[in-house]
Design an enzyme around this catalytic site. Structure first.
Site, PDB file in Angstrom:
ATOM      1  N   TYR A 143       0.839  -1.206   0.000  1.00  0.00           N
ATOM      2  CA  TYR A 143       0.000   0.000   0.000  1.00  0.00           C
ATOM      3  C   TYR A 143       0.873   1.256   0.000  1.00  0.00           C
ATOM      4  O   TYR A 143       0.725   2.121  -0.861  1.00  0.00           O
ATOM      5  CB  TYR A 143      -0.899  -0.030   1.228  1.00  0.00           C
ATOM      6  CG  TYR A 143      -1.889   1.107   1.317  1.00  0.00           C
ATOM      7  CD1 TYR A 143      -2.990   1.163   0.471  1.00  0.00           C
ATOM      8  CD2 TYR A 143      -1.736   2.127   2.261  1.00  0.00           C
ATOM      9  CE1 TYR A 143      -3.922   2.202   0.565  1.00  0.00           C
ATOM     10  CE2 TYR A 143      -2.652   3.164   2.363  1.00  0.00           C
ATOM     11  CZ  TYR A 143      -3.742   3.192   1.516  1.00  0.00           C
ATOM     12  OH  TYR A 143      -4.652   4.221   1.612  1.00  0.00           O
ATOM     13  N   GLU A 145       4.169   1.768  -0.588  1.00  0.00           N
ATOM     14  CA  GLU A 145       5.046   1.964  -1.750  1.00  0.00           C
ATOM     15  C   GLU A 145       4.217   2.125  -3.027  1.00  0.00           C
ATOM     16  O   GLU A 145       4.609   2.858  -3.936  1.00  0.00           O
ATOM     17  CB  GLU A 145       6.039   0.808  -1.895  1.00  0.00           C
ATOM     18  CG  GLU A 145       7.001   0.666  -0.716  1.00  0.00           C
ATOM     19  CD  GLU A 145       8.071   1.760  -0.639  1.00  0.00           C
ATOM     20  OE1 GLU A 145       7.928   2.820  -1.270  1.00  0.00           O
ATOM     21  OE2 GLU A 145       9.058   1.541   0.088  1.00  0.00           O
ATOM     22  N   LYS A 147       1.401   3.662  -3.253  1.00  0.00           N
ATOM     23  CA  LYS A 147       0.958   5.067  -3.279  1.00  0.00           C
ATOM     24  C   LYS A 147       2.138   6.004  -3.561  1.00  0.00           C
ATOM     25  O   LYS A 147       1.984   7.028  -4.222  1.00  0.00           O
ATOM     26  CB  LYS A 147       0.318   5.434  -1.940  1.00  0.00           C
ATOM     27  CG  LYS A 147      -1.025   4.772  -1.695  1.00  0.00           C
ATOM     28  CD  LYS A 147      -2.114   5.362  -2.584  1.00  0.00           C
ATOM     29  CE  LYS A 147      -3.473   4.793  -2.217  1.00  0.00           C
ATOM     30  NZ  LYS A 147      -4.563   5.315  -3.042  1.00  0.00           N
ATOM     31  N   VAL A 186     -11.950   3.115  13.585  1.00  0.00           N
ATOM     32  CA  VAL A 186     -13.185   3.811  13.973  1.00  0.00           C
ATOM     33  C   VAL A 186     -14.390   2.895  13.778  1.00  0.00           C
ATOM     34  O   VAL A 186     -15.237   2.750  14.686  1.00  0.00           O
ATOM     35  CB  VAL A 186     -13.357   5.132  13.179  1.00  0.00           C
ATOM     36  CG1 VAL A 186     -14.704   5.757  13.485  1.00  0.00           C
ATOM     37  CG2 VAL A 186     -12.230   6.105  13.508  1.00  0.00           C
ATOM     38  N   ASN A 188     -14.378  -0.407  13.580  1.00  0.00           N
ATOM     39  CA  ASN A 188     -14.267  -1.518  14.537  1.00  0.00           C
ATOM     40  C   ASN A 188     -14.817  -1.115  15.900  1.00  0.00           C
ATOM     41  O   ASN A 188     -15.683  -1.799  16.463  1.00  0.00           O
ATOM     42  CB  ASN A 188     -12.800  -1.932  14.716  1.00  0.00           C
ATOM     43  CG  ASN A 188     -12.399  -3.036  13.753  1.00  0.00           C
ATOM     44  OD1 ASN A 188     -13.140  -3.364  12.831  1.00  0.00           O
ATOM     45  ND2 ASN A 188     -11.234  -3.608  13.965  1.00  0.00           N
ATOM     46  N   GLN A 207      -0.372   4.499  20.593  1.00  0.00           N
ATOM     47  CA  GLN A 207      -0.090   5.052  19.266  1.00  0.00           C
ATOM     48  C   GLN A 207      -1.189   6.062  18.918  1.00  0.00           C
ATOM     49  O   GLN A 207      -2.312   5.944  19.396  1.00  0.00           O
ATOM     50  CB  GLN A 207      -0.013   3.930  18.201  1.00  0.00           C
ATOM     51  CG  GLN A 207      -1.298   3.212  17.851  1.00  0.00           C
ATOM     52  CD  GLN A 207      -1.619   2.047  18.777  1.00  0.00           C
ATOM     53  OE1 GLN A 207      -1.284   2.043  19.944  1.00  0.00           O
ATOM     54  NE2 GLN A 207      -2.316   1.033  18.247  1.00  0.00           N
ATOM     55  N   THR A 208      -0.837   7.051  18.092  1.00  0.00           N
ATOM     56  CA  THR A 208      -1.813   8.109  17.800  1.00  0.00           C
ATOM     57  C   THR A 208      -2.205   8.137  16.322  1.00  0.00           C
ATOM     58  O   THR A 208      -1.449   7.706  15.440  1.00  0.00           O
ATOM     59  CB  THR A 208      -1.262   9.515  18.149  1.00  0.00           C
ATOM     60  OG1 THR A 208      -0.175   9.820  17.248  1.00  0.00           O
ATOM     61  CG2 THR A 208      -0.797   9.587  19.586  1.00  0.00           C
TER      62      THR A 208
HETATM   63  P1  NAD Z   1     -12.685   1.964   0.027  1.00  0.00           P
HETATM   64  O1  NAD Z   1     -12.055   0.628   0.117  1.00  0.00           O
HETATM   65  O2  NAD Z   1     -14.010   2.166   0.684  1.00  0.00           O
HETATM   66  O3  NAD Z   1     -12.844   2.421  -1.481  1.00  0.00           O
HETATM   67  C1  NAD Z   1     -11.992   2.022  -2.496  1.00  0.00           C
HETATM   68  C2  NAD Z   1     -12.832   1.780  -3.731  1.00  0.00           C
HETATM   69  O4  NAD Z   1     -11.957   1.405  -4.826  1.00  0.00           O
HETATM   70  C3  NAD Z   1     -13.815   0.626  -3.570  1.00  0.00           C
HETATM   71  O5  NAD Z   1     -15.074   0.985  -4.080  1.00  0.00           O
HETATM   72  C4  NAD Z   1     -13.192  -0.507  -4.382  1.00  0.00           C
HETATM   73  O6  NAD Z   1     -14.136  -1.447  -4.873  1.00  0.00           O
HETATM   74  C5  NAD Z   1     -12.496   0.267  -5.486  1.00  0.00           C
HETATM   75  N1  NAD Z   1     -11.381  -0.456  -6.101  1.00  0.00           N
HETATM   76  C6  NAD Z   1     -10.371  -1.109  -5.476  1.00  0.00           C
HETATM   77  N2  NAD Z   1      -9.541  -1.654  -6.372  1.00  0.00           N
HETATM   78  C7  NAD Z   1     -10.021  -1.332  -7.604  1.00  0.00           C
HETATM   79  C8  NAD Z   1      -9.607  -1.604  -8.927  1.00  0.00           C
HETATM   80  N3  NAD Z   1      -8.514  -2.335  -9.176  1.00  0.00           N
HETATM   81  N4  NAD Z   1     -10.359  -1.112  -9.949  1.00  0.00           N
HETATM   82  C9  NAD Z   1     -11.466  -0.389  -9.713  1.00  0.00           C
HETATM   83  N5  NAD Z   1     -11.913  -0.111  -8.485  1.00  0.00           N
HETATM   84  C10 NAD Z   1     -11.201  -0.567  -7.427  1.00  0.00           C
HETATM   85  O7  NAD Z   1     -11.618   2.997   0.598  1.00  0.00           O
HETATM   86  P2  NAD Z   1     -11.736   4.559   0.890  1.00  0.00           P
HETATM   87  O8  NAD Z   1     -11.517   4.776   2.334  1.00  0.00           O
HETATM   88  O9  NAD Z   1     -12.954   5.120   0.253  1.00  0.00           O
HETATM   89  O10 NAD Z   1     -10.442   5.093   0.135  1.00  0.00           O
HETATM   90  C11 NAD Z   1     -10.522   5.723  -1.140  1.00  0.00           C
HETATM   91  C12 NAD Z   1      -9.154   6.214  -1.548  1.00  0.00           C
HETATM   92  O11 NAD Z   1      -8.646   7.138  -0.580  1.00  0.00           O
HETATM   93  C13 NAD Z   1      -8.120   5.091  -1.659  1.00  0.00           C
HETATM   94  O12 NAD Z   1      -7.286   5.352  -2.765  1.00  0.00           O
HETATM   95  C14 NAD Z   1      -7.329   5.207  -0.375  1.00  0.00           C
HETATM   96  O13 NAD Z   1      -6.017   4.739  -0.525  1.00  0.00           O
HETATM   97  C15 NAD Z   1      -7.381   6.714  -0.108  1.00  0.00           C
HETATM   98  N6  NAD Z   1      -7.222   7.000   1.315  1.00  0.00           N
HETATM   99  C16 NAD Z   1      -8.234   6.799   2.199  1.00  0.00           C
HETATM  100  C17 NAD Z   1      -8.040   7.061   3.547  1.00  0.00           C
HETATM  101  C18 NAD Z   1      -9.137   6.889   4.563  1.00  0.00           C
HETATM  102  O14 NAD Z   1      -8.897   7.127   5.753  1.00  0.00           O
HETATM  103  N7  NAD Z   1     -10.345   6.543   4.200  1.00  0.00           N
HETATM  104  C19 NAD Z   1      -6.800   7.534   4.002  1.00  0.00           C
HETATM  105  C20 NAD Z   1      -5.782   7.691   3.066  1.00  0.00           C
HETATM  106  C21 NAD Z   1      -5.993   7.446   1.730  1.00  0.00           C
HETATM  107  N1  UDP Z   2      -6.382  -0.377  15.746  1.00  0.00           N
HETATM  108  C1  UDP Z   2      -6.816  -0.819  16.984  1.00  0.00           C
HETATM  109  N2  UDP Z   2      -7.900  -1.644  17.030  1.00  0.00           N
HETATM  110  C2  UDP Z   2      -8.586  -2.022  15.923  1.00  0.00           C
HETATM  111  C3  UDP Z   2      -8.148  -1.561  14.663  1.00  0.00           C
HETATM  112  C4  UDP Z   2      -7.028  -0.739  14.602  1.00  0.00           C
HETATM  113  O1  UDP Z   2      -6.240  -0.478  18.029  1.00  0.00           O
HETATM  114  O2  UDP Z   2      -9.568  -2.766  16.060  1.00  0.00           O
HETATM  115  C5  UDP Z   2      -5.234   0.552  15.698  1.00  0.00           C
HETATM  116  C6  UDP Z   2      -4.149   0.187  14.691  1.00  0.00           C
HETATM  117  O3  UDP Z   2      -3.198  -0.682  15.274  1.00  0.00           O
HETATM  118  C7  UDP Z   2      -3.574   1.555  14.376  1.00  0.00           C
HETATM  119  C8  UDP Z   2      -4.761   2.511  14.502  1.00  0.00           C
HETATM  120  O4  UDP Z   2      -5.736   1.791  15.263  1.00  0.00           O
HETATM  121  O5  UDP Z   2      -2.596   1.905  15.336  1.00  0.00           O
HETATM  122  C9  UDP Z   2      -5.369   2.912  13.177  1.00  0.00           C
HETATM  123  O6  UDP Z   2      -5.630   1.738  12.420  1.00  0.00           O
HETATM  124  P1  UDP Z   2      -6.396   1.766  11.028  1.00  0.00           P
HETATM  125  O7  UDP Z   2      -6.318   0.377  10.497  1.00  0.00           O
HETATM  126  O8  UDP Z   2      -7.735   2.371  11.201  1.00  0.00           O
HETATM  127  O9  UDP Z   2      -5.568   2.794  10.143  1.00  0.00           O
HETATM  128  P2  UDP Z   2      -4.003   2.953   9.809  1.00  0.00           P
HETATM  129  O10 UDP Z   2      -3.187   2.068  10.694  1.00  0.00           O
HETATM  130  O11 UDP Z   2      -3.895   2.575   8.373  1.00  0.00           O
HETATM  131  O12 UDP Z   2      -3.749   4.373  10.095  1.00  0.00           O
END
Ligand code: NAD
Ligand code: UDP
Length: 320
Positions: A143, A145, A147, A186, A188, A207-208
């Site tokens: 994920y 790398e 991105k 969130v 979960n 962790q934050t």
């Molecule tokens: P999500 O998993 O709900 O949405 C991703 C969507 O992409 C899904 O609808 C999935 O079916 C579609 N998808 C996945 N692989 C695909 C492919 N090969 N072809 C076509 N469609 C595909 O996730 P999200 O939280 O809505 O995230 C959306 C974007 O924002 C992602 O690129 C994610 O990396 C980025 N992002 C989200 C967060 C967050 O906190 N939600 C944080 C950082 C980055």
């Molecule tokens: N985490 C947790 N309990 C859970 C799911 C996640 O304590 O049930 C922690 C996880 O280890 C991380 C933080 O919550 O430190 C955020 O996790 P998430 O998977 O939401 O996002 P990311 O790690 O990708 O920021």
């Protein structure tokens, strides 16, 4: 404008579809439904300005559009680690295909990047000029790398082919339409609290993370897409600087759900970043953007959504 949103049936993508349609645009939602759901966009299907295309971004596609939001990619660690090779292909080949499309039709393209490009950061809060501390061979690398390479491609297509690019580094975002079982903290915690289960805190819980409500995020990325500035092609952090430990988050969720909660500590996943907080000065200066919804308020809205869903799921399983 005609706007393509890849990953449009996912959590963030579906909110983006809704907002851009409401603003009078034509929206093409492209998704392979890997983690997205029809349910997220069902209410948009009758809109004459909305089109749904089932397609995988790994394959090229020919469309005529003015703007592209490249959101396709599983975002939860559980989902992106399920098939890590596919995650890399989605990020890298997806970016190449969408950039190729943008180049051909002269569309502006925004890439959804992530705070994960900073890895387990050594500087805090994270500014966009920090190059990050990412393990290239760990479980999160597919994920992180992926991105980072998508960002590289955006910059190279911009420099080499003059494609009009934007990169948003999204920090942890939450809200209605997250999947109840995608493993993010969130969703979960809320689902566990609503069901009366123990909240699963990984590691010490010290962790934050910094949590942004989805409406604030969507506002920020739409502003970025439509902003003009000399350095607008460089990455922009969008997130809420309010920083919480996972133990504090558990307490906030307890307050939002209005229940006593119990906590169980589970093992900390590999390479879990210890701290994360966006510096949003750049977004503030360039886009005049800052978040408006504090965690307590956003959690209430999210709890209301999950309370309905958890109820619906319970009724459905009782019937079968
Ligand atoms: P999500 O998993 O709900 O949405 C991703 C969507 O992409 C899904 O609808 C999935 O079916 C579609 N998808 C996945 N692989 C695909 C492919 N090969 N072809 C076509 N469609 C595909 O996730 P999200 O939280 O809505 O995230 C959306 C974007 O924002 C992602 O690129 C994610 O990396 C980025 N992002 C989200 C967060 C967050 O906190 N939600 C944080 C950082 C980055
Ligand atoms: N985490 C947790 N309990 C859970 C799911 C996640 O304590 O049930 C922690 C996880 O280890 C991380 C933080 O919550 O430190 C955020 O996790 P998430 O998977 O939401 O996002 P990311 O790690 O990708 O920021």
């Amino acid at each position: 404008m005609r706007i393509l949103i890849t990953g449009g049936a996912g959590f963030l993508g579906s909110h983006l579809c809704e907002r851009l349609l409401a603003e009078g645009n034509e929206v093409i939602c492209l998704d392979n439904f890997y983690t997205g759901r029809k349910e997220n966009i069902r209410h948009l299907l009758d809109d004459k300005n909305f089109e749904l295309v089932r397609h995988d971004v790994i394959e090229p596609i020919l469309l005529e559009v003015d703007q592209i939001y490249n959101m396709a990619c599983p975002a939860s660690p559980v989902h992106y680690q399920y098939n890590p090779v596919k995650t890399v292909k989605t990020s890298v080949m997806g970016a190449i295909n969408m950039l190729g499309l943008a180049k051909r039709v002269k569309a502006r393209i925004l890439q959804a990047s992530t705070s994960e490009v900073y890895g387990d950061p050594n500087i805090h809060p994270q500014t966009e000029d920090y190059w990050g501390n990412v393990n290239p061979i760990g479980l999160r690398s597919c994920y992180d790398e992926g991105k980072r390479l998508a960002e590289t491609l955006m910059m190279d297509y911009h420099r080499q082919n003059k494609v009009d690019t934007r990169i948003v580094r999204i920090f942890n975002t939450y809200g209605p339409r997250m999947l109840e079982n995608d493993g993010r903290v969130v969703s979960n915690f809320i689902v566990q609290a609503l069901r009366g289960d123990e909240l699963t805190v990984y590691g010490s819980g010290e962790q934050t993370r910094s949590f942004c409500y989805v409406d604030d995020l969507v506002e920020g990325i739409i502003r970025l897409m439509n902003a003009e500035a000399e350095d607008i092609h460089l990455p922009v952090n969008i997130g809420n600087p309010g920083e919480f430990t996972m133990n504090e988050l558990a307490n906030e969720v307890a307050k939002a759900v209005g229940k006593e909660i119990k906590i169980t500590h589970l093992e900390l996943p590999q390479d879990d970043p210890k701290q994360r907080q966006p510096n949003i000065e750049r977004a503030n200066n360039l886009l005049n953007w800052q978040p408006t919804i504090p965690l307590a308020e956003g959690l209430k809205k999210t709890v209301a959504y999950f309370a309905k869903r958890v109820g619906t799921l319970k009724n459905a399983s009782a019937k079968t």
